[in-house]
Design an enzyme around this catalytic site. Sequence first.
Site, PDB file in Angstrom:
ATOM      1  N   PHE A 119      -7.603  14.450   6.167  1.00  0.00           N
ATOM      2  CA  PHE A 119      -8.662  13.998   7.082  1.00  0.00           C
ATOM      3  C   PHE A 119     -10.048  14.447   6.601  1.00  0.00           C
ATOM      4  CE2 PHE A 119      -5.837  13.500  11.157  1.00  0.00           C
ATOM      5  CZ  PHE A 119      -5.171  12.474  10.546  1.00  0.00           C
TER       6      PHE A 119
ATOM      7  N   PHE B 180     -18.185   2.140  -4.790  1.00  0.00           N
ATOM      8  CA  PHE B 180     -17.452   0.873  -4.772  1.00  0.00           C
ATOM      9  C   PHE B 180     -18.287  -0.160  -5.511  1.00  0.00           C
ATOM     10  CE2 PHE B 180     -15.210   1.795  -0.426  1.00  0.00           C
ATOM     11  CZ  PHE B 180     -14.650   2.940  -0.973  1.00  0.00           C
TER      12      PHE B 180
ATOM     13  N   TRP C  45     -12.194   5.640  -9.852  1.00  0.00           N
ATOM     14  CA  TRP C  45     -11.164   4.680  -9.444  1.00  0.00           C
ATOM     15  C   TRP C  45     -11.040   3.587 -10.499  1.00  0.00           C
ATOM     16  CZ3 TRP C  45     -11.121  -0.575  -7.900  1.00  0.00           C
ATOM     17  CH2 TRP C  45      -9.930  -0.994  -7.277  1.00  0.00           C
TER      18      TRP C  45
ATOM     19  N   LYS D 212       0.866  -1.374   3.561  1.00  0.00           N
ATOM     20  CA  LYS D 212       0.529  -1.008   2.186  1.00  0.00           C
ATOM     21  C   LYS D 212      -0.470   0.132   2.140  1.00  0.00           C
ATOM     22  CE  LYS D 212       1.606  -5.149  -0.295  1.00  0.00           C
ATOM     23  NZ  LYS D 212       1.743  -5.472  -1.705  1.00  0.00           N
TER      24      LYS D 212
ATOM     25  N   LYS E 197     -10.220  10.500  -0.998  1.00  0.00           N
ATOM     26  CA  LYS E 197     -10.041  11.922  -1.310  1.00  0.00           C
ATOM     27  C   LYS E 197      -8.959  12.126  -2.380  1.00  0.00           C
ATOM     28  CE  LYS E 197      -9.055  14.045   2.498  1.00  0.00           C
ATOM     29  NZ  LYS E 197      -8.923  12.907   3.427  1.00  0.00           N
TER      30      LYS E 197
ATOM     31  N   ALA F 159      -1.942  16.201   9.597  1.00  0.00           N
ATOM     32  CA  ALA F 159      -3.276  16.793   9.632  1.00  0.00           C
ATOM     33  C   ALA F 159      -3.802  16.923  11.055  1.00  0.00           C
ATOM     34  CB  ALA F 159      -4.236  15.980   8.784  1.00  0.00           C
TER      35      ALA F 159
ATOM     36  N   THR G  28      -7.839   9.961  -4.564  1.00  0.00           N
ATOM     37  CA  THR G  28      -8.315   9.374  -5.809  1.00  0.00           C
ATOM     38  C   THR G  28      -9.305  10.324  -6.485  1.00  0.00           C
ATOM     39  OG1 THR G  28      -8.079   7.254  -4.723  1.00  0.00           O
ATOM     40  CG2 THR G  28      -9.311   7.267  -6.771  1.00  0.00           C
TER      41      THR G  28
ATOM     42  N   ARG H 166      -0.361  16.615  -1.443  1.00  0.00           N
ATOM     43  CA  ARG H 166       0.709  16.539  -0.455  1.00  0.00           C
ATOM     44  C   ARG H 166       1.721  15.471  -0.835  1.00  0.00           C
ATOM     45  NH1 ARG H 166      -3.065  15.091   4.274  1.00  0.00           N
ATOM     46  NH2 ARG H 166      -4.168  14.304   2.456  1.00  0.00           N
TER      47      ARG H 166
END
Lengths: 640, 640
Positions: B376, B464, B493, B135, B100, B345, B102, B124
């Site tokens: 979320f 992806f 991405w 990470k 989201k 959230a 990204t 946020r």
Amino acid sequence: SLGVCSLFHPEAGNLWGVFDLHTHSSCSLSLSDIEISQSCIPKPIDQVAKEVGLFPDEVELYGQTKAKIQLSVLKRLQNQPDGKYVVVTGITPTPLGEGKSTTTVGLVQALGAHLRQNVFACVRQPSQGPTFGIKGGAAGGGYCQVVPMEEFNLHLTGDIHAITAANNLVAAAIDARIFHELTQSDQALYNRLVPSVNGVRKFSDIQIRRLQKLGINKTDPMALTKEEVNAFVRLDIDPGTITWQRVLDTNDRFLRKITIGQSAQFDITVSSEIMAVLALADGLDDMKKRFGRMVVASSKKGIPVTADDLGVTGALAVLMKDAVKPNLMQTLEGTPVFVHAGPFANIAHGNSSVLADKIALKLVGKDGFVVTEAGFGADIGMEKFFNIKCRYSGLRPHVVVLVATVRALKMHGGGPAVTAGVPLPKEYTEENLQLVAKGCSNLTKQIQNARMFGVPVVVAVNAFKTDTKAELALVVQHAKEAGAFDAVECTHWAEGGKGALALARAVQRASQAPSNFKFLYNVELPVVDKIRLIAQQVYGARDIELLPEAQEKVALYTKQGFGNLPICMAKTHLSLSHDPEQKGAPTGFVLPIRDIRASVGAGFLYPLVGTMSTMPGLPTRPCFYDIDLDPVSGAVNGLF
Amino acid sequence: SLGVCSLFHPEAGNLWGVFDLHTHSSCSLSLSDIEISQSCIPKPIDQVAKEVGLFPDEVELYGQTKAKIQLSVLKRLQNQPDGKYVVVTGITPTPLGEGKSTTTVGLVQALGAHLRQNVFACVRQPSQGPTFGIKGGAAGGGYCQVVPMEEFNLHLTGDIHAITAANNLVAAAIDARIFHELTQSDQALYNRLVPSVNGVRKFSDIQIRRLQKLGINKTDPMALTKEEVNAFVRLDIDPGTITWQRVLDTNDRFLRKITIGQSAQFDITVSSEIMAVLALADGLDDMKKRFGRMVVASSKKGIPVTADDLGVTGALAVLMKDAVKPNLMQTLEGTPVFVHAGPFANIAHGNSSVLADKIALKLVGKDGFVVTEAGFGADIGMEKFFNIKCRYSGLRPHVVVLVATVRALKMHGGGPAVTAGVPLPKEYTEENLQLVAKGCSNLTKQIQNARMFGVPVVVAVNAFKTDTKAELALVVQHAKEAGAFDAVECTHWAEGGKGALALARAVQRASQAPSNFKFLYNVELPVVDKIRLIAQQVYGARDIELLPEAQEKVALYTKQGFGNLPICMAKTHLSLSHDPEQKGAPTGFVLPIRDIRASVGAGFLYPLVGTMSTMPGLPTRPCFYDIDLDPVSGAVNGLF
């Protein structure tokens, strides 16, 4: 030219008209500190930065009134000679404080805005927690303040918040490590600590350092023997030896005695060793090394466990990467101030940062002045300034300014107790030369303490409106007889820099006098000898007495290789002795050493003389009742 | 002109040469997020501010890459029409997240840097604590990031630290008040709470407010009767009712269950109600009022005790005076970003601040786009965005962007568990159209959820490299059949804004489509009805079941007058139901409501569906092992 201006404040006279109205109006102030602070319009901080010779790319603005200064300026100015280095300290104070911060600001205002010298004040950042408990800022007061005082007293640029984060990351890492070691086999720990990432397994840099410390000179994770894996993965922390506490920058007495994981309380943030490291580091690399050396516990075999062993050193440095840069602000009269670091003056050394002083000394240049303040009285803050801060920084002070008040001297002469929040007894508001004369024993001893280090002493008699001429004159006379280079009355609180002109001139003269600075002790002496030297020479004790815990710690720290660290005494500031009721200059007492602790990263051992509170509480009516934000103008009201 | 530029980024093409090299090189990235972030040189933030039409005196720089924006800009632009308001949400995600953030960044990069529209992303601020645990940053990833990502992920400008300070001041005030009430008589309390200062005794403003709340219309402290004094001085807090916890922004599992004073644990800072207030406030005054209304406990008589009763409202506002200003940063492609507030959230509403959205909507102007992200999946973050955030802000959204991935849909279709830190099973890396098709039940339900609010939905299929053409096409087809306005593949991405051009064009078209926004429920409905509506309409539940604690709270809050607050469900994000194992679009289940809590200041009740962790822990090998600071360059290494 190296970018250092010969005169810092070309426009001070123009910009501070609003301020001038106040200084000339009256000596009995009717405005509160925050009202005075807000009555002046500070210069844009980038202008202050330019005036002191900083280049734009060395300055990180934080709004209009605060900026962080890049450490690279030290390298740019490395061939610039240092200015004169002046430390402000005081006699043993009343609980109300005798005006060291105010005098620091007054002196730089006098030197800078009035005598047109290049000048910098270097002061500590106050803890935010107490701001909401009891009134009393640390920005100076009256017409000698660092402005805007609400920025100074609140978040500033977040340095203390960074310390909270760094400190508590260490605490969480300790408990997490104990937890994971308890619940996993050597092999499971090793597989997690040195995981295979896309088929590749390797040690991180900090893990290589741990291997080297263990004497394992291998870099291939598959090459370790079982014994080596065991040694590598198990810090084997002895829970009873943990000395690292969690911290918060809030006055919260209920955090004093709780049990969390293996640690037993919360302290206030400024008491963290991270703060002491920030104050003593002389660069990024030195700060990182000190973080890595911080000892948080011992292993069950008695080996010190460090932040580096926990793997957390780099993360601490990252959290502190901005905090390490000094914060530029200004005084009410537009002279520059560095606000940087604020370690406790009892369990730590109570002085602002080495880095701020070093940068300021370069910026003011050979004929300029850097005025830095040491916490508490001369027996504590100044002694630590010399023996700890100057030892690590390599800087040599030119002048000691010793602040004295008639009020404190009357207390030392046998006057009734002075208590915060209670009106002063009449002994303090009416002339009483006898009390003053008797109390000068404390002044004399603190002058001797300063002179012991080979530095000329100027006594600043911080005048209150109830002090009489005869009282003030008596203090000046006593100070001179006791060996002060000079002693002068000051009225800077009511008058700003103008009220500290005589002090400024005395400091100028003293800075030309011969100075023969020397430490009180060699760090290679045994721990007990160093403590005894401070107790006897500085406090006037007959001897010291080590209680059993302290004796054990002397043995432990000596064995662990920390015996050659300097000593940072954690003693009450309300007496030269360990007993706050003993005023004047007591002698013949035996100083009890209850326990000894170590801040190995910061670089000192701290003997505890009595108990020290590391977490304040809130009173019935905290001063937050008076604090408010105007929702239209955004102005802060009621803060001091 | 009002100072709003018609085109924000005139120089984007020139400045981002370094970046262009990377986008064109490859779709399989070999650089880490921080390496990509550091490979580009951000524009000076004052230039970004100028490009978006801000005046210099509206901008408070925090170094070169961050700035705070004064709220006064809202007044200056009050007559400027708002831009298009786009919310980014997602299908029910895997534990790895489906992109989201990204997509939010990719979309604004496409709209701004490529299609040359005025655009703002509003995101946020992430919690700093978890940064040192596992990470995974929150700045986006790959070639869609907020930069510099280390600034974004660490202290930023200190807003979360301010929340920690404000939250813990309230906690300390609660315990201090109980302590002082226990140990003092009414008269002693009164004498301390309303002291005589220089002979004058008066109530502070906040004390007058308390008197008014008690129905005592007196302003002279001497005029109160004994009963009135008693009512005034005794908050009479029932320790068992305290709902206020202390907080820290550190992952520290050992703070989960401890007893401090009367409260029972530490939470992570971003879970504080102070954070939720910051996110929902629409100005200084509103923020202050919300702080004042925060309920921390009940009295022994069942009366809510507020922050205002504690006297702490003004101090909270002062602590939060800078945090209330949105933080300006930029994306990798130089488009502007507001980073502001980051409430949980689950126990809060999981959306960035109303103030940032409002300012951004004015700055972009009528034809511009503000893209804001809801935490979320759509059942949680989007539902709260509509029913809570839009209700309080009065803003009306034009487009919902729903992010879906082949990976998550396969999981919903019955694929094996997806677990962080474990390689993906082959179902996820090889073509499997059957799993995708079956999993589209979740996509369909979430599209319906968005359409229920009357707003057009664009599905962004975040591709992806292991996704096949057929899989991606299948998702697009399903989305369109399920009622999406449009559905497009995205490759931002790997490619930056260029990879989201189709999405950007779809959003442009959707923003012109009819939108008929409506809330799901009227706040005046009974609490139980509101909860049931959400459970049935949004989650697909057959009904709800209130456990006894929840039933008691319904009665309590209704009696206390809080029954008409909106509802903020604290539910797992890993399923539409309460059971994270139930994937797809479950129906027929009964949603258990374990308990209900109130954030009265923020302005919502939050029913607890299952248990929520409000304090993360550290793993065996926290990622701090990899984090380091280069002491020479000052660069942060190894952060993500």
